[in-house]
Enzyme design. Structure first.
Site, short mmCIF file in Angstrom:
data_model
loop_
_atom_site.label_atom_id
_atom_site.label_comp_id
_atom_site.label_asym_id
_atom_site.label_seq_id
_atom_site.Cartn_x
_atom_site.Cartn_y
_atom_site.Cartn_z
N SER A 1 60.85 36.24 38.80
CA SER A 1 61.29 37.63 38.60
C SER A 1 62.45 37.72 37.60
O SER A 1 63.40 36.94 37.67
CB SER A 1 61.73 38.23 39.94
OG SER A 1 62.31 39.50 39.70
N LYS B 1 55.70 45.57 49.19
CA LYS B 1 55.89 47.00 48.93
C LYS B 1 55.34 47.87 50.07
O LYS B 1 55.91 48.90 50.40
CB LYS B 1 55.21 47.39 47.61
CG LYS B 1 55.99 46.92 46.38
CD LYS B 1 55.30 47.41 45.11
CE LYS B 1 56.05 46.93 43.89
NZ LYS B 1 55.45 47.39 42.63
N GLY C 1 42.62 50.35 37.37
CA GLY C 1 43.24 49.64 38.49
C GLY C 1 43.39 50.53 39.70
O GLY C 1 43.42 51.77 39.58
N GLY D 1 45.47 49.14 42.50
CA GLY D 1 46.44 48.42 43.33
C GLY D 1 47.73 49.22 43.45
O GLY D 1 47.74 50.45 43.27
N GLY D 2 48.82 48.50 43.75
CA GLY D 2 50.10 49.15 44.00
C GLY D 2 50.62 49.92 42.79
O GLY D 2 51.05 51.08 42.92
N ASN E 1 38.13 50.96 38.41
CA ASN E 1 38.64 49.71 39.00
C ASN E 1 37.49 48.73 39.22
O ASN E 1 36.35 49.14 39.46
CB ASN E 1 39.33 49.99 40.35
CG ASN E 1 40.06 48.78 40.88
OD1 ASN E 1 40.80 48.14 40.14
ND2 ASN E 1 39.85 48.45 42.14
N THR F 1 36.88 46.82 41.72
CA THR F 1 36.29 47.14 43.02
C THR F 1 36.19 48.67 43.10
O THR F 1 37.18 49.35 43.35
CB THR F 1 37.18 46.61 44.17
OG1 THR F 1 37.49 45.24 43.89
CG2 THR F 1 36.52 46.72 45.52
N TYR G 1 53.94 43.36 31.32
CA TYR G 1 55.03 43.16 30.35
C TYR G 1 55.26 41.69 30.00
O TYR G 1 56.21 41.35 29.30
CB TYR G 1 56.34 43.80 30.86
CG TYR G 1 56.81 43.34 32.20
CD1 TYR G 1 57.54 42.17 32.33
CD2 TYR G 1 56.56 44.10 33.33
CE1 TYR G 1 57.98 41.75 33.57
CE2 TYR G 1 56.99 43.69 34.57
CZ TYR G 1 57.70 42.51 34.68
OH TYR G 1 58.14 42.10 35.91
N GLY H 1 54.69 47.58 28.69
CA GLY H 1 55.12 47.54 30.09
C GLY H 1 56.63 47.40 30.23
O GLY H 1 57.20 47.77 31.25
P1 NAP Z 1 47.89 44.67 42.81
O1 NAP Z 1 48.29 45.65 43.83
O2 NAP Z 1 47.58 43.28 43.22
O3 NAP Z 1 46.61 45.26 42.03
C1 NAP Z 1 45.93 44.51 41.06
C2 NAP Z 1 44.91 45.39 40.33
O4 NAP Z 1 44.42 44.62 39.25
C3 NAP Z 1 43.71 45.77 41.19
O5 NAP Z 1 43.25 47.02 40.79
C4 NAP Z 1 42.71 44.65 40.84
O6 NAP Z 1 41.37 45.04 41.02
C5 NAP Z 1 42.98 44.49 39.37
N1 NAP Z 1 42.60 43.19 38.85
C6 NAP Z 1 43.26 42.02 39.05
N2 NAP Z 1 42.63 41.03 38.39
C7 NAP Z 1 41.54 41.59 37.77
C8 NAP Z 1 40.51 41.09 36.94
N3 NAP Z 1 40.46 39.80 36.61
N4 NAP Z 1 39.59 41.94 36.48
C9 NAP Z 1 39.65 43.24 36.80
N5 NAP Z 1 40.59 43.80 37.58
C10 NAP Z 1 41.53 42.96 38.07
O7 NAP Z 1 49.02 44.51 41.67
P2 NAP Z 1 50.02 45.65 41.15
O8 NAP Z 1 51.32 45.59 41.89
O9 NAP Z 1 49.30 46.95 41.12
O10 NAP Z 1 50.33 45.13 39.67
C11 NAP Z 1 49.38 45.28 38.65
C12 NAP Z 1 50.05 45.09 37.32
O11 NAP Z 1 51.05 46.07 37.11
C13 NAP Z 1 50.71 43.74 37.17
O12 NAP Z 1 50.40 43.19 35.92
C14 NAP Z 1 52.19 44.06 37.21
O13 NAP Z 1 52.96 43.17 36.42
C15 NAP Z 1 52.20 45.45 36.60
N6 NAP Z 1 53.41 46.19 36.98
C16 NAP Z 1 54.28 46.50 35.99
C17 NAP Z 1 55.41 47.20 36.29
C18 NAP Z 1 56.37 47.53 35.19
O14 NAP Z 1 57.48 47.97 35.47
N7 NAP Z 1 55.97 47.38 33.94
C19 NAP Z 1 55.68 47.61 37.60
C20 NAP Z 1 54.75 47.29 38.61
C21 NAP Z 1 53.61 46.57 38.27
P3 NAP Z 1 40.62 44.89 42.43
O15 NAP Z 1 41.03 46.06 43.24
O16 NAP Z 1 39.21 44.85 42.10
O17 NAP Z 1 41.14 43.60 43.03
#
Ligand code: NAP
Length: 516
Positions: free
Chosen positions: A248, A304, A373, A375-376, A396, A398, A460, A481
């Site tokens: 981090s 989270k 996407g 996810g979170g 997404n 899924t 990012y 990002g």
């Molecule tokens: P998360 O809850 O684990 O969600 C992951 C998402 O990515 C899900 O929709 C998942 O799809 C999809 N995914 C993962 N691998 C994949 C692949 N190979 N092909 C297709 N879809 C895929 O994670 P999150 O917390 O949302 O984070 C997601 C991204 O946001 C990360 O890269 C994180 O660094 C970024 N982020 C950035 C900031 C910022 O301040 N810039 C803040 C928060 C998060 P499924 O549902 O199908 O598994």
């Protein structure tokens, strides 16, 4: 005063001398000569190293650790006793003996005699467990002080779980002139907070190669990343709750901002394992110890949603939009121990978008947005966008998750197989596609990106993802990002301190913290 102690752990006398010079010039405040690392242990050699160490004007601890408690060479007891008594005779300021050994007269007798002849040398009595927490940390501590009331008691034990640190921190709070080290990655906080709690010392290594215990930070990390000099009993604590946490950049960013704003605040990496139970125990432990001075946390994967459960179960404050998102990334602890929970990811994303487009949030009303996407991060972005009245379509991998989310937030979803037909002004990637090390992947096919679009990639690391390169090539406006990260960090800083931090400062901190 809490000394920053640096172990000198060399097999050869010449290397030991180099380490001593280097430790002194790097800011060591006390030197621990690990005699058990030396190849030859004659009284002359020991006197020579101690003399060399004293040339630095720093106080010196001589340790000849028993192999059973982490010693380097397996020296027999008589040699270890001889080494320690030689160190006392040579005028060492402190010697460190294992409590277990000191309980026996054949070990303690000659050392007590040497100490009586040289009252300037003080005794550290230590116990080590490199596998786990001691069965009863507080009882063991009492036994050590009872055996030799004038000693400086030292406990060093391995923790797999951050919650195992709290007994040790209690001891430090109640017994200033003592040493408690929680080893391992989950115990890093004990090495830093030691100064706030008035411990006798905390250890730091010359560099990561010369660490003598798991989880030991280097002098540079302790001084530069965690601003060791500025820590005092009034320092307010913050941190990021995560598993894993080592990657981090938040500690680097928030500590940089606290320093730039001249705030007596410190931000720690908090490795919280054990899912919901581990998370709940951690917050309970912190809330039961207001003297620790924890005032707020960033929360990230996988906690989270655990944070939301905790807040709901304990009747604390959950910001309404965060409740809708179902995930929070920011907690603050008020004066009465009341927790407030927020999600700053959506604000970070909306601020990044509106700043790049030169518009206010209200201008997003009715704008077609594609979110990839479910996810979170996607939940936060979709909640923020739908709150402004934007028309959101979710894609997404899924599909069911996209469908459920669309239903929940009153927007549309579409199948990934239809992504070629997407029609949007704004595209936001909220998946980890394109993130290091898989940098040759993009969440959206290049051909769907048009020059009048705006593309935000929440990834990012790297800053310039393949998706953003393709968007730039198509003539679209791109937003990294990092901009979202800066926005969410700025919002967190405001929640933590009730003050704003200039985004230029946060940007500089992020640039320094991110790998090239
Ligand atoms: P998360 O809850 O684990 O969600 C992951 C998402 O990515 C899900 O929709 C998942 O799809 C999809 N995914 C993962 N691998 C994949 C692949 N190979 N092909 C297709 N879809 C895929 O994670 P999150 O917390 O949302 O984070 C997601 C991204 O946001 C990360 O890269 C994180 O660094 C970024 N982020 C950035 C900031 C910022 O301040 N810039 C803040 C928060 C998060 P499924 O549902 O199908 O598994």
């Amino acid at each position: 005063m809490t000394y920053l102690a640096v172990p000198i752990s060399a097999a050869e006398i010449q290397t030991a001398k180099k380490q001593i010079t280097s430790a002194a010039s790097s800011g060591a405040q006390i030197l621990e000569l690990r005699l058990d690392y030396l190849k030859n242990l004659t009284p002359d050699i020991i006197a020579g190293v101690i003399k060399e160490a004293h040339k630095t004007a720093l106080s010196v601890i001589a340790t000849c650790r028993d192999k059973t408690e982490g010693g380097q060479n397996d020296y027999p007891q008589n040699i270890r006793i001889q080494a320690l008594t030689a160190a006392i005779t040579a005028g060492c300021d402190y010697i460190d003996c294992e409590f277990e050994n000191f309980c026996r007269n054949d070990f303690a007798g000659p050392i007590k005699k040497a100490l009586a002849d040289k009252p300037g040398t003080k005794l550290i009595l230590s116990a080590h467990n490199f596998n786990s927490k001691f069965k009863n940390v507080k009882k063991l501590f009492s036994e050590i002080t009872a055996l030799f009331p004038d000693c400086i008691p030292k406990l060093a034990y391995m923790v797999q779980n951050i919650n195992d640190c709290f007994d040790g921190l209690d001891i430090l709070k109640d017994n200033g002139n003592s040493i408690v080290i929680c080893m391992g990655r989950a115990g890093i906080i004990s090495r830093i907070i030691a100064k706030k709690l008035g411990a006798f010392l905390t250890f730091a290594s010359l560099d990561s190669d010369s660490a003598t215990a798991p989880g030991q930070l280097s002098i540079r990390q302790l001084k530069e990343s965690f601003r060791f000099e500025s820590i005092d009993r009034d320092t307010e604590l913050f941190g990021i709750i995560a598993e894993p946490v080592a990657h981090s950049i938040s500690p680097a960013v928030h500590n940089f901002c606290f320093a730039a704003e001249k705030m007596n605040r410190l931000y720690l990496p908090l490795l919280v394992t054990g899912g919901q139970i581990g998370f709940d125990n951690f917050l309970d432990n912190v809330l039961h110890r207001p003297w620790l001075g924890f005032k707020g946390f960033s929360v990230t994967i996988p906690h989270k949603t655990n944070a939301v459960e905790y807040i709901r179960g304990s009747g604390n404050y959950l910001e309404p939009l965060s409740a809708k998102i179902g995930a929070v990334n920011t907690l603050t602890i008020g004066r009465n121990g009341r927790i407030s929970a927020f999600n700053t990811d959506y604000a970070g994303a909306l601020d990044a978008l509106t700043a790049a487009m030169g518009i206010d949030r209200k201008h997003l009303n009715g704008v077609n947005c594609t979110v990839i996407g479910a996810g979170g991060a996607a939940r936060a972005v979709v909640a923020g966008l739908t709150d402004t009245g934007a028309k959101v379509t979710i894609y997404n991998r899924t599909e069911k998750k996209a469908q459920d989310m669309a239903l929940e937030f009153g927007c549309r979803h579409a199948s990934m197989s239809d992504i070629k037909n997407l029609n949007a002004k704004i595209i936001i990637n909220c998946t980890s596609i394109g993130m290091s090390p898989n940098i040759n992947a993009a969440a959206v096919p290049a051909e769907v990106i048009k020059s009048d679009m705006v593309v935000l990639d929440t990834v990012y690391n790297p800053v310039r993802t393949l998706l953003l390169s393709q968007a730039a090539e198509a003539g679209a406006r791109t937003i990294t990002g990092v901009e979202m990260f800066i926005g969410q960090a700025a919002e967190q800083f405001r929640h933590f301190t009730q003050k704003t931090c200039d985004k230029k400062i946060i940007r500089a901190a992020v640039a320094m913290a991110l790998p090239d």
